[in-house]
Each structure stands twice: as structure tokens, then as C-alpha cells.
Design a protein around this motif. Structure first.
Motif, PDB file in Angstrom:
ATOM      1  N   UNK A  15     -51.830  77.667 -11.260  1.00 38.60           N
ATOM      2  CA  UNK A  15     -52.421  77.073 -10.063  1.00 38.60           C
ATOM      3  C   UNK A  15     -53.843  76.591 -10.360  1.00 38.60           C
ATOM      4  N   UNK A  16     -54.124  75.305 -10.162  1.00 40.71           N
ATOM      5  CA  UNK A  16     -55.502  74.850 -10.340  1.00 40.71           C
ATOM      6  C   UNK A  16     -56.398  75.399  -9.248  1.00 40.71           C
ATOM      7  N   UNK A  17     -57.680  75.407  -9.509  1.00 39.03           N
ATOM      8  CA  UNK A  17     -58.650  75.895  -8.525  1.00 39.03           C
ATOM      9  C   UNK A  17     -59.659  74.790  -8.237  1.00 39.03           C
ATOM     10  N   UNK A  18     -60.624  75.070  -7.391  1.00 39.11           N
ATOM     11  CA  UNK A  18     -61.663  74.080  -7.088  1.00 39.11           C
ATOM     12  C   UNK A  18     -62.473  73.726  -8.326  1.00 39.11           C
ATOM     13  N   UNK A  19     -62.508  74.623  -9.316  1.00 39.70           N
ATOM     14  CA  UNK A  19     -63.363  74.414 -10.481  1.00 39.70           C
ATOM     15  C   UNK A  19     -62.579  74.277 -11.780  1.00 39.70           C
ATOM     16  N   UNK A  20     -61.279  74.522 -11.716  1.00 38.24           N
ATOM     17  CA  UNK A  20     -60.481  74.463 -12.945  1.00 38.24           C
ATOM     18  C   UNK A  20     -59.237  73.607 -12.719  1.00 38.24           C
ATOM     19  N   UNK A  21     -59.121  72.551 -13.504  1.00 41.81           N
ATOM     20  CA  UNK A  21     -57.945  71.697 -13.454  1.00 41.81           C
ATOM     21  C   UNK A  21     -56.824  72.338 -14.271  1.00 41.81           C
TER      22      UNK A  21
END
Length: 310
Positions: A15-21
Motif C-alpha cells: 500500500x502506498x502512503x502519502x510519502x512513499x510511492x
């Protein structure tokens, strides 16, 4: 001056996050560009990182889970849009050939780039190029997965002071390198007299896997090891269940295999403190640790003299 560096395009796991693609890693190696595991959003990350479609010569996919391959359509279509003049080779587990074909033609577009699929059908050398040889070794994941390793051939480093002592300069240095010996002032000078052995550099890429023989073989003697550390040791049971490594395991691999620079990546979104991964790996590895962040660059360590290596 040649460039050898890793451009980090994405560092998340499922799952990507706001800071990690999602995943994505471009290895620049003396003018060649090797794009590993382009996950969803890789094309945009390339733009943000200043990476052009023309920079990519090879695409290497470890396995066909979405966070490692859903960026393939955008990357390949961008290669055609930009009319990339050179062929782009794609390496991936042969069992996923149908997935690759679907990704490659996920939508309609005007195909101008030459993409050459080269499925990996077993362990061994998958390509030889001017930068060295590419190897693939199987990993232990719920679906077929391979890790990759780039090995530069060993060579020799010319020693200016010895060349000068024998009166060898300019074009004659190239003649000596080509022939291995040169007639100078009435005697024959061999290349061994004016150079020293130079160990070829090695890069290893290890994604989703449990500990297995392939992990250690890929990491052996790597100057730069990029390795997943999805979980922390407190969740080792989950790591094994889902076919992943912990940061502690990644650190042990690096320590036991003589890795020079360790890059930890592919982090589960359940953890909020990236420093915890480095701290855990540090218990087992004394070398340099990089906790990967999106859009950063990690240089391949400079060469060491062979005599200084152990």
C-alpha cells in the motif's frame, strides 16, 4: 566521468502512503539505465526525479505482484511517446509472461519503441552487455520471484607512476591495454608491471522473499545491496507467513555477505518511524545503511584497491 548511482522512485510495499510511492528503482551504470520493479505511479516519479524514458535500457521485474509491476504500462507507453531510439529489454519470471503481455498492451497507444521481452526461465546469466553480466536467482515468495545481480568483469587499474617510469604515455597506454605487452626502449613491458588487479563492482537487488540461498548468493560481495525489509523483527512471524524479510534479517545478510553499502526499502505502512529499520539492521551490520526515501539518490561506493579487500 561515469555515473553509478541508484535513483529511488518508490519505497512502499503493498500500500502506498502519502510519502512513499509503490516500488521503483533506476540503476544508472555508465550510461545504461536499469529500471527495477516499476510499481504504480513510476512514470510520474520518474518525472519528479528527473529521469527520462530515454534513460531506461532494461526493465527488470522480480515478480508479478502489483506493487512491483503496475507501472509497466506507463513506462512502456512513455517510451513510445518519446520515441526512445534504443531497444528496451524486459526481464521477468517466465511464468508471468501473460501478465507482462497484458501490462504491455494495457490500453491503446501508438507503439514506436522497440521492447524486447526476455523471460527468465531459471537461474543463471540472463544478459551480457558492456556494463557486465546480469544474473537472476530464484527467491522464496508465494509467487515465482527472482532477484537480480549485476557483475562487472574484473580488470586492471593502470598506475601512472609506473607508466611514467617506463616512459609510457598517451596513445601507447591504450596499445599496452589492448595487447597486454609493449616494446619500449629495447625491452618488453607487460601490463602486469604497470598496473594492479581491479575487482569489478557488483550490485544486487533483492525484493519480496523469505531467507533462502538465493538471497545470500545475490548479496555476496555486493558493493551496493538493495533489499526489502518489509517488517521489523517484532513481526517476524508475519514476515515469514507472507514471504518477506525483516530489517534484522536484511542486516544479517549484509553482514555475512560482506556488503559495502546496504539500502533498506519496501516498508510496510504499519510502521511510522523509518529509523527503526536502520536501528534493527545495525545490530548485525557495521557498514553504511541507507533507509531509502522516495526521489533520493544513492551512489555506488567508489572502488577500493584490491589489496585492501578481504
Amino acid at each position: 566521468m561515469s555515473t553509478r548511482e541508484l535513483v529511488v522512485l518508490g519505497t512502499s510495499s503493498q500500500t502506498p502512503t502519502r510519502h512513499r510511492n509503490h516500488n521503483g528503482y533506476l540503476l544508472r551504470w555508465d550510461g545504461a539505465g536499469l529500471l527495477f520493479d516499476p510499481g504504480e505511479g513510476t512514470q510520474r516519479q520518474m518525472i519528479l526525479a528527473g529521469v527520462a524514458a530515454t534513460d531506461v535500457n532494461r526493465i527488470l521485474i522480480t515478480h508479478f505482484h502489483g506493487d512491483h509491476c503496475l507501472g509497466v504500462p506507463g513506462v512502456i507507453q512513455r517510451a513510445s511517446l518519446d520515441r526512445v531510439p534504443h531497444p528496451v529489454y524486459a526481464h521477468f519470471p517466465a511464468s508471468g509472461a501473460e501478465y507482462f503481455a497484458r501490462l504491455r498492451h494495457a490500453s491503446a497507444y501508438h507503439e514506436t519503441a522497440t521492447v524486447i521481452a526476455q523471460p527468465v526461465r531459471g537461474p543463471g546469466v540472463i544478459a551480457r552487455a558492456r556494463f557486465g553480466r546480469l544474473e537472476a536467482l530464484p527467491l522464496d515468495h508465494p509467487v515465482e520471484a527472482y532477484g537480480y545481480r549485476l557483475v562487472e568483469p574484473d580488470g586492471r587499474r593502470m598506475l601512472p607512476e609506473r607508466l611514467a617510469a617506463h616512459g609510457i604515455a598517451g596513445p601507447r597506454v591504450g596499445e599496452l591495454q589492448q595487447a597486454g605487452r609493449l616494446r619500449v626502449g629495447g625491452r618488453t613491458v607487460t601490463i602486469e608491471e604497470v598496473s594492479e588487479p581491479r575487482r569489478g563492482q557488483r550490485f544486487a537487488f533483492v525484493m519480496d522473499t523469505r531467507l533462502c540461498d538465493g538471497v545470500y548468493a545475490l548479496a555476496d560481495g555486493a558493493d551496493l545491496l538493495v533489499i526489502e525489509s518489509t517488517f521489523l523483527e517484532e513481526d517476524a512471524r508475519l514476515a515469514h507467513e507472507f514471504g518477506h524479510l525483516t530489517a534484522a534479517q536484511a542486516g544479517r545478510v549484509a553482514g555475512e555477505c560482506g556488503v559495502r553499502r546496504l539500502v533498506l526499502t519496501h516498508f510496510s505502512q504499519r510502521y511510522t518511524d523509518p529509523s527503526a529499520f536502520a536501528a534493527e539492521a545495525r545490530r548485525h551490520y557495521a557498514g553504511e545503511i541507507v533507509v531509502a526515501e522516495d526521489l533520493t539518490r544513492v551512489p555506488v561506493p567508489p572502488r577500493r584497491r584490491l589489496a585492501a579487500e578481504t
